[in-house]
Design an enzyme around this catalytic site. Structure first.
Site, short mmCIF file in Angstrom:
data_model
loop_
_atom_site.label_atom_id
_atom_site.label_comp_id
_atom_site.label_asym_id
_atom_site.label_seq_id
_atom_site.Cartn_x
_atom_site.Cartn_y
_atom_site.Cartn_z
CB CYS A 19 -0.64 0.05 1.67
SG CYS A 19 -2.14 -1.12 1.12
N GLY A 47 -0.22 0.73 -4.96
CA GLY A 47 -1.49 0.14 -4.54
C GLY A 47 -2.51 0.29 -5.90
CG ASN A 123 2.86 0.32 3.15
OD1 ASN A 123 4.58 1.02 2.28
ND2 ASN A 123 2.59 -1.16 3.08
N GLY A 124 1.86 -2.35 5.18
CA GLY A 124 2.52 -2.91 6.20
C GLY A 124 2.10 -4.95 6.67
CE1 TYR A 263 7.30 -5.30 -9.77
CE2 TYR A 263 6.30 -4.45 -7.77
CZ TYR A 263 6.60 -4.71 -8.67
OH TYR A 263 4.86 -4.76 -9.24
P1 AMP Z 1 7.69 -14.16 -11.98
O1 AMP Z 1 6.52 -13.70 -13.27
O2 AMP Z 1 6.63 -14.69 -11.01
O3 AMP Z 1 8.76 -15.02 -11.68
O4 AMP Z 1 7.62 -12.41 -11.28
C1 AMP Z 1 8.52 -11.80 -11.53
C2 AMP Z 1 8.08 -10.03 -12.11
O5 AMP Z 1 6.90 -9.80 -11.82
C3 AMP Z 1 9.62 -9.10 -12.32
O6 AMP Z 1 9.20 -8.95 -13.78
C4 AMP Z 1 9.00 -8.85 -11.61
O7 AMP Z 1 8.90 -7.11 -11.82
C5 AMP Z 1 7.73 -8.65 -10.84
N1 AMP Z 1 7.41 -8.18 -9.38
C6 AMP Z 1 8.30 -9.17 -8.60
N2 AMP Z 1 7.55 -9.02 -7.38
C7 AMP Z 1 6.24 -8.50 -7.32
C8 AMP Z 1 5.86 -8.10 -6.93
N3 AMP Z 1 5.71 -8.45 -5.74
N4 AMP Z 1 4.07 -7.18 -7.25
C9 AMP Z 1 4.22 -7.72 -8.53
N5 AMP Z 1 4.87 -7.71 -10.02
C10 AMP Z 1 6.59 -7.78 -8.79
#
Ligand code: AMP
Length: 475
Positions: A19, A47, A123-124, A263
């Site tokens: 969030c 979010g 947030n948390g 990220y």
């Molecule tokens: P995956 O397809 O499951 O391996 O997710 C990796 C991709 O999702 C990468 O391109 C990241 O930029 C993105 N990503 C990593 N962590 C998150 C997160 N918590 N929420 C949304 N996207 C994420």
């Protein structure tokens, strides 16, 4: 040893919260509506499921919140009129997993108790929220949402009396991560958990208004200046007398989340003294230094990996070029409940730039591999578009453990890094080579910060003991 938290639901059923929070106090009595609205707009990446604003005018608290993006929620007359007047305000943007994406869980949470109005935006993620909720329910307390925020509000309300003392009591009771903005009819309060896991920044507008935000990029949007970050364990109280800082005990040292830099945060934010942009650029640089590749072009997966890819390209002396076009109007693909939907999501969100990649040996930088869905799909697309080689470089270490503190990572059984070696993952995603940034290099990218860091998702060393499906970690 038996798990004392057996009533904590396994991760898949839990409700991770990613969030953004915002707060403002205008000493001259002017409305804070614009500051909160535009600040939330700048925090939209944190979010996208719901948005809400609560304002106070010295007498009463009013709020408006609904499912949707900030601009969608605050587009109608009714929404604007609810938050029009008030010189104090807090706001929230929320993202949760699908099951809990309901209107009743929108924030800010606004309640009335014996001391008056209380509005909270959080947030948390608390790791003992379910335990505390059960205790409250056993005592006859009624709950209306699935929010950790409601548990905190209940603990504050039951303590009653001086609000700062009630917040200190709550901080001693809850365990987990929280960047919290609290508002009464005449005060704005910012609270950061004793480990400082989630960020919270303090700023000032040219007209003297104090502002609080999850990230400093929100201040730039409203011409405010970043004064400093709220410190781990600090409570800042802002009222007509100005700002007062109260420090609470932080015996475990600070543990700011490293994934904010990898990220989650926006590159134009500075968190605890470190520019997110610079840390990502350096991550790319270290990757190139330790894991070079013979290639014609370096590319980043939009958007979060582009800065690291530019750092890689500069260090390696290989030209940077775009290999993927991103559809800006697609929301998150990451949290789709079914794998086939997730895969389709990647295909709709990203497409290969045939002209740029045809016949080329590519270095493709992404910030993380979680399930592996994105990397596999992208590499397939690039090969279909004519790329000759794809060398994957990841600007963080393998994600091996779930996060319990507010980043949405799936349960370990869905984390590709939890069950496969680097070479196996390379094969599974179909890359010609795969390398990850080491944890030491990642820590170098944030060197000079005023905080120490939580590395739980990379090494399982959680700053607070958590219970993983009946197993303990860190006890
Ligand atoms: P995956 O397809 O499951 O391996 O997710 C990796 C991709 O999702 C990468 O391109 C990241 O930029 C993105 N990503 C990593 N962590 C998150 C997160 N918590 N929420 C949304 N996207 C994420």
């Amino acid at each position: 040893m038996p798990c004392p938290f057996t009533h904590i639901k396994p991760w898949a059923d839990r409700m991770p919260e990613e969030c953004g929070v915002m707060g403002a106090f205008q000493p001259d009595g002017e409305s804070v509506k614009d500051a909160i609205y535009y600040g939330l707009y700048a925090l939209q990446h944190r979010g996208q499921e719901s948005a809400g604003i609560a304002v106070a005018d010295g007498h009463t608290v009013r709020s408006y919140k609904a499912m949707g993006l900030v601009a969608e929620v605050f587009s109608g007359e009714e929404a604007i009129s609810r938050i029009e007047t008030g010189h104090i305000g807090i706001g929230h943007v929320r993202y949760s997993t699908t099951g809990s994406s309901e209107a009743c869980n929108c924030q800010p949470l606004v309640v009335k108790y014996r001391e008056g109005w209380l509005a909270l935006a959080h947030n948390g993620n608390l790791v003992n929220a379910e335990e505390l909720r059960s205790q409250l329910e056993d005592d006859g307390h009624i709950t209306q949402t699935a929010l950790d925020t409601e548990v905190m509000a209940a603990i504050i309300a039951r303590k009653g009396g001086d609000l700062v003392e009630a917040i200190k009591h709550t901080m001693a009771t809850v365990k987990g991560s929280y960047a919290l903005v609290v508002m009464t009819r005449d005060k704005l309060i910012g609270v950061r958990d004793p480990l400082g896991i989630r960020p919270l920044a303090l700023g000032r507008m040219p007209n003297g208004a104090y502002v609080l935000a999850s990230e400093s990029c929100a201040f730039d949007a409203i011409d405010a200046e970043l004064i400093r970050d709220v410190r781990p364990g600090e409570i800042v109280v802002i009222d007509e007398h100005g700002l007062q800082s109260i420090r609470t005990e932080t015996p475990l040292g600070s543990k700011l989340c490293l994934f904010e830099f990898v990220y989650f945060a926006r590159p134009d934010s500075t968190i605890d003294g470190i520019s997110v942009y610079q840390s990502r650029y350096n991550a790319g640089k270290y990757l190139a230094r330790h894991f070079p590749a013979q290639a014609d072009m370096v590319s980043g997966v939009p958007d979060s990996a582009i800065t690291a890819a530019i750092g890689f390209s500069k260090e390696a002396g290989i030209p940077y070029g775009e290999s993927l076009a991103k559809n800006r109007y697609v929301g998150r693909t990451f949290i789709q409940p079914r794998q086939e939907l997730r895969e389709k999501g990647v295909r709709i969100k990203l497409n290969a730039l045939r002209k740029n990649v045809q016949g080329k040996r590519l270095v493709l930088v992404d910030d993380s591999i979680v399930r592996g869905t994105t990397s596999k799909k992208i590499i397939d697309m690039l090969r279909m578009a004519g790329a000759r080689e794809v060398h994957m470089r990841i600007s963080s270490p393998p994600v091996v453990y779930p996060c319990y503190f507010g980043i949405d990572t799936p349960d370990s059984d869905q984390l590709i890094g939890a069950f496969h070696s680097k070479d196996e993952i390379c094969k599974l995603i179909g890359a010609d080579s795969l390398e990850y940034l080491s944890i030491d290099d990642l820590l170098k990218t944030v060197e000079g910060s005023s905080c120490d860091f939580c590395q739980g998702c990379f090494n399982g060393d959680y700053p607070i003991p958590v219970c993983q499906g009946g197993r303990h970690n860190g006890l």
